[in-house]
Design a protein around this motif. Structure first.
Motif, mmCIF file in Angstrom:
data_model
loop_
_atom_site.group_PDB
_atom_site.id
_atom_site.type_symbol
_atom_site.label_atom_id
_atom_site.label_comp_id
_atom_site.label_asym_id
_atom_site.label_seq_id
_atom_site.Cartn_x
_atom_site.Cartn_y
_atom_site.Cartn_z
ATOM 1 N N SER A 115 82.065 -95.560 -89.720
ATOM 2 C CA SER A 115 82.032 -94.969 -88.376
ATOM 3 C C SER A 115 80.669 -94.369 -88.045
ATOM 4 O O SER A 115 80.470 -93.839 -86.948
ATOM 5 N N ALA A 116 79.730 -94.429 -88.984
ATOM 6 C CA ALA A 116 78.405 -93.830 -88.748
ATOM 7 C C ALA A 116 77.621 -94.679 -87.747
ATOM 8 O O ALA A 116 77.815 -95.890 -87.654
ATOM 9 N N ASN A 117 76.722 -94.016 -86.992
ATOM 10 C CA ASN A 117 75.944 -94.776 -86.013
ATOM 11 C C ASN A 117 74.630 -95.303 -86.581
ATOM 12 O O ASN A 117 73.889 -96.016 -85.920
ATOM 13 N N SER A 118 74.323 -94.914 -87.823
ATOM 14 C CA SER A 118 73.170 -95.496 -88.514
ATOM 15 C C SER A 118 73.418 -95.312 -90.006
ATOM 16 O O SER A 118 74.211 -94.452 -90.402
ATOM 17 N N PRO A 153 72.031 -91.326 -91.012
ATOM 18 C CA PRO A 153 71.853 -90.416 -89.883
ATOM 19 C C PRO A 153 71.092 -89.164 -90.341
ATOM 20 O O PRO A 153 71.226 -88.744 -91.493
ATOM 21 N N THR A 194 70.981 -86.029 -90.970
ATOM 22 C CA THR A 194 71.863 -84.870 -91.073
ATOM 23 C C THR A 194 71.267 -83.775 -91.936
ATOM 24 O O THR A 194 71.750 -82.652 -91.936
ATOM 25 N N CYS A 237 78.169 -89.086 -88.328
ATOM 26 C CA CYS A 237 76.989 -89.225 -87.471
ATOM 27 C C CYS A 237 76.155 -87.951 -87.466
ATOM 28 O O CYS A 237 75.137 -87.869 -86.780
ATOM 29 N N ASN A 266 77.361 -85.009 -86.394
ATOM 30 C CA ASN A 266 77.845 -84.066 -85.369
ATOM 31 C C ASN A 266 78.752 -83.019 -86.013
ATOM 32 O O ASN A 266 79.436 -83.329 -86.995
#
Ligand code: NAP
Length: 270
Positions: free
Chosen positions: A109-112, A115, A117, A208, A210
């Motif tokens: 589900s990660a966008n990269s 990420p 973080t 991600c 967040n």
């Protein structure tokens, strides 16, 4: 006072300890207990107000407790915090590398793939920086580095890949470094708690990066104070690698002996 804390008291009295992650949770409890046992403490975090509250919690004078606002992700900050501790107390006997944060979320589900973080920088790089800048002084005092790991230092929990990677990396670093510095008289301890009731879940990130707080359920979990007591006990006894719950020890053994079964158990639990 129990016999254990009397023994610990004599071990920690007059020692100078750096504690990172001191503004909250396990680190805060470590500071309170070290001060009670007569150590001089250089307490590190980023939140000035929570660091200042340590004076109220401990009643320690500035000759026994100093605080410093440093971001341990930053190498220069780690060098500076070591220099600040030396200018306050003149020596370093103990380093508790405890600052850390957690992250939970499916890798898919990660966008990269990576990420930004800061999880690796906070949980791993900071330990390497602090070891690098304190070891010359720890060799002089025959000192000790204790790192707060987790079950995730030993077992690959599903949906915690970044957190597991950071804590596994710390374990590998400590395992190897130990073989180098034992001859120099420096001791390294990795203590791996199970779930502890702190702000770590409120500060949780998703895959991600967040904010994604996870509330504690009804389960009975260790308090930060209990965990700090066990960390100090493991340090005093010069333990190498300690898992703080039966569940963690069993999972670790299961993963080693029956990896396929361990995967099934973890799939049910999560
Ligand atoms: N709680 C658990 O269930 C559990 C289980 C196993 C292992 N652990 C480990 O225990 C350690 C302590 O966590 P905790 O549970 O006590 O959580 P916590 O209450 O959230 O405390 C985390 C501490 O780390 C500090 N910190 C985070 N990022 C930092 C940075 N970049 N620079 C400087 N300080 C930073 C925070 O300081 P500021 O807020 O001032 O920045 C805070 O003092 C962590 O390494 C965690 O991975 C926790």
């Amino acid at each position: 006072m129990s016999s254990t804390s009397r023994e610990s008291s004599s071990h920690y009295a007059d020692k100078v300890a750096i504690v990172t992650g001191a503004s909250s949770g396990i680190g805060q409890a470590l500071v309170v207990q070290l001060i009670a046992e007569g150590a001089q403490v250089f307490a590190v975090g980023r939140d000035a107000e929570r660091l200042n509250s340590l004076y109220g919690l401990t009643n320690a004078p500035v000759t026994q407790l100093a605080t410093g606002q440093f971001d341990v992700q930053d190498e220069a900050a780690c060098r500076q915090l070591v220099e600040s501790c030396l200018s306050c107390f003149g020596r370093i006997d103990l380093v508790f590398c405890n600052a850390g944060r957690a992250m939970k979320g499916a890798f898919l589900s990660a966008n990269s793939p990576l990420p930004s973080t800061g999880i690796m920088r906070t949980n791993y790089d900071s330990v390497v920086y602090l070891a690098f800048y304190t070891l010359p002084y720890l060799i002089h005092t025959q000192g000790h580095i204790t790192v707060t790991g987790g079950i995730v230092s030993h077992v690959g929990l599903p949906e915690f890949s970044a957190y597991c990677a950071s804590k596994h990396a710390v374990r590998g670093f400590i395992e190897s470094l130990r073989r180098e510095v034992t001859a120099e008289g420096v001791t390294l301890t990795l203590v791996s708690p199970d779930t502890v009731r702190t702000a770590v879940r409120a500060n949780m990130q998703d895959a991600c990066g967040n904010p994604d707080p996870i509330p504690y359920g009804d389960e009975k979990v260790m308090s930060a104070e209990q965990c700090a007591g066990k960390i100090l006990d493991a340090t005093r006894r010069k333990k190498r690698d300690v898992l703080l719950s039966t569940r963690a020890r069993l999972l670790n053994l299961l993963q080693f002996a029956f990896p396929g079964l361990a995967q099934k158990v973890l799939a049910i639990r999560h």
